[in-house]
Design a protein around this motif. Structure first.
Motif, PDB file in Angstrom:
ATOM      1  N   LEU A   3       0.853  -1.179   0.000  1.00 53.55           N
ATOM      2  CA  LEU A   3       0.000   0.000   0.000  1.00 53.55           C
ATOM      3  C   LEU A   3       0.894   1.235   0.000  1.00 53.55           C
ATOM      4  O   LEU A   3       1.785   1.371   0.841  1.00 53.55           O
ATOM      5  CB  LEU A   3      -0.903   0.009   1.230  1.00 53.55           C
ATOM      6  CG  LEU A   3      -1.747   1.266   1.411  1.00 53.55           C
ATOM      7  CD1 LEU A   3      -2.739   1.414   0.257  1.00 53.55           C
ATOM      8  CD2 LEU A   3      -2.472   1.225   2.733  1.00 53.55           C
ATOM      9  N   VAL A   4       0.672   2.121  -0.960  1.00 51.73           N
ATOM     10  CA  VAL A   4       1.426   3.358  -1.038  1.00 51.73           C
ATOM     11  C   VAL A   4       0.446   4.508  -0.851  1.00 51.73           C
ATOM     12  O   VAL A   4      -0.539   4.608  -1.588  1.00 51.73           O
ATOM     13  CB  VAL A   4       2.141   3.495  -2.404  1.00 51.73           C
ATOM     14  CG1 VAL A   4       2.847   4.836  -2.507  1.00 51.73           C
ATOM     15  CG2 VAL A   4       3.109   2.347  -2.623  1.00 51.73           C
ATOM     16  N   GLU A   5       0.711   5.338   0.146  1.00 49.49           N
ATOM     17  CA  GLU A   5      -0.142   6.494   0.361  1.00 49.49           C
ATOM     18  C   GLU A   5       0.390   7.650  -0.463  1.00 49.49           C
ATOM     19  O   GLU A   5       1.556   8.011  -0.360  1.00 49.49           O
ATOM     20  CB  GLU A   5      -0.179   6.859   1.842  1.00 49.49           C
ATOM     21  CG  GLU A   5      -0.942   5.830   2.660  1.00 49.49           C
ATOM     22  CD  GLU A   5      -1.231   6.328   4.057  1.00 49.49           C
ATOM     23  OE1 GLU A   5      -1.504   7.536   4.222  1.00 49.49           O
ATOM     24  OE2 GLU A   5      -1.183   5.500   4.966  1.00 49.49           O
ATOM     25  N   GLY A   6      -0.469   8.174  -1.302  1.00 44.42           N
ATOM     26  CA  GLY A   6      -0.072   9.293  -2.138  1.00 44.42           C
ATOM     27  C   GLY A   6      -1.272   9.843  -2.878  1.00 44.42           C
ATOM     28  O   GLY A   6      -2.388   9.337  -2.768  1.00 44.42           O
ATOM     29  N   THR A   7      -1.014  10.862  -3.647  1.00 45.17           N
ATOM     30  CA  THR A   7      -2.047  11.516  -4.442  1.00 45.17           C
ATOM     31  C   THR A   7      -1.708  11.323  -5.904  1.00 45.17           C
ATOM     32  O   THR A   7      -0.563  11.554  -6.317  1.00 45.17           O
ATOM     33  CB  THR A   7      -2.101  13.024  -4.112  1.00 45.17           C
ATOM     34  OG1 THR A   7      -2.327  13.185  -2.713  1.00 45.17           O
ATOM     35  CG2 THR A   7      -3.182  13.720  -4.892  1.00 45.17           C
ATOM     36  N   ASP A   8      -2.709  10.907  -6.703  1.00 48.02           N
ATOM     37  CA  ASP A   8      -2.428  10.748  -8.128  1.00 48.02           C
ATOM     38  C   ASP A   8      -2.352  12.127  -8.774  1.00 48.02           C
ATOM     39  O   ASP A   8      -2.867  13.116  -8.260  1.00 48.02           O
ATOM     40  CB  ASP A   8      -3.472   9.857  -8.804  1.00 48.02           C
ATOM     41  CG  ASP A   8      -4.823  10.495  -8.907  1.00 48.02           C
ATOM     42  OD1 ASP A   8      -5.021  11.314  -9.829  1.00 48.02           O
ATOM     43  OD2 ASP A   8      -5.689  10.178  -8.069  1.00 48.02           O
ATOM     44  N   LEU A   9      -1.671  12.191  -9.918  1.00 47.92           N
ATOM     45  CA  LEU A   9      -1.428  13.470 -10.572  1.00 47.92           C
ATOM     46  C   LEU A   9      -2.712  14.170 -11.007  1.00 47.92           C
ATOM     47  O   LEU A   9      -2.794  15.398 -10.976  1.00 47.92           O
ATOM     48  CB  LEU A   9      -0.501  13.282 -11.775  1.00 47.92           C
ATOM     49  CG  LEU A   9       0.911  12.803 -11.455  1.00 47.92           C
ATOM     50  CD1 LEU A   9       1.706  12.630 -12.739  1.00 47.92           C
ATOM     51  CD2 LEU A   9       1.618  13.756 -10.506  1.00 47.92           C
ATOM     52  N   GLY A  10      -3.714  13.410 -11.412  1.00 46.98           N
ATOM     53  CA  GLY A  10      -4.987  14.018 -11.795  1.00 46.98           C
ATOM     54  C   GLY A  10      -5.623  14.757 -10.632  1.00 46.98           C
ATOM     55  O   GLY A  10      -6.081  15.901 -10.776  1.00 46.98           O
ATOM     56  N   THR A  11      -5.633  14.131  -9.466  1.00 44.53           N
ATOM     57  CA  THR A  11      -6.192  14.759  -8.268  1.00 44.53           C
ATOM     58  C   THR A  11      -5.345  15.952  -7.843  1.00 44.53           C
ATOM     59  O   THR A  11      -5.882  16.992  -7.452  1.00 44.53           O
ATOM     60  CB  THR A  11      -6.285  13.728  -7.127  1.00 44.53           C
ATOM     61  OG1 THR A  11      -7.113  12.645  -7.562  1.00 44.53           O
ATOM     62  CG2 THR A  11      -6.849  14.333  -5.859  1.00 44.53           C
TER      63      THR A  11
END
Length: 148
Positions: A3-11
């Motif tokens: 599990l990687v916590e992050g924000t996708d580029l679209g968001t």
């Protein structure tokens, strides 16, 4: 997988509330994605992403870039052929399903993602895959014509 916590580029672009990101940030993200793709491409048996898009590039809180769906998006694409948004960052030579993803198609997708990060829009928008293919094969609007 982990599990990687992050924000996708679209968001990330959507949350910024402006048309695009700072070019310095875009350059850093682009460099990290290019390094990851290069590692995949240089394997003894090269792996091509085939579906790179803002939705499958995550940025962690530490600023590290992580790619998701490597190879999976390309395998699922024929099922979603009518969903044009799944094709916005795909190299046009892959539209008919006769060609497999390769280094050139991943490079095209990286350029398309960087365009999105700078402008807030994909390189081409369309209502159908046929319209998208026609636009993509013409190149980006607003660029000066090629000189011989």
């Amino acid at each position: 997988s982990e599990l990687v916590e992050g924000t996708d580029l679209g968001t990330l672009v959507e949350d910024m509330g402006q048309p695009g990101l700072d070019p310095t940030i875009v350059g850093d993200v682009g460099m990290q994605v290019a390094r990851i793709l290069n590692t995949l491409h240089e394997r003894e048996e090269p792996v091509f992403h085939g579906g790179l898009s803002p939705g499958n590039v995550l940025v962690t809180r530490a600023g590290e870039v992580v790619l998701t769906d490597v190879g999976i998006a390309a395998a699922l694409r024929p099922v979603t052929q009518n969903a044009v948004d799944k094709w916005l960052f795909v190299a046009p030579e892959l539209f008919d399903g006769k060609k497999e993803p390769d280094l050139a198609s991943d490079l095209y997708a990286l350029g398309a993602v960087l365009h999105f990060l700078l402008t807030g829009k994909p390189p081409h928008e369309a209502d159908s895959l046929e319209e998208l293919a026609a636009k993509a094969n013409k190149g980006l609007a607003g660029l000066p014509p090629e000189t011989p």
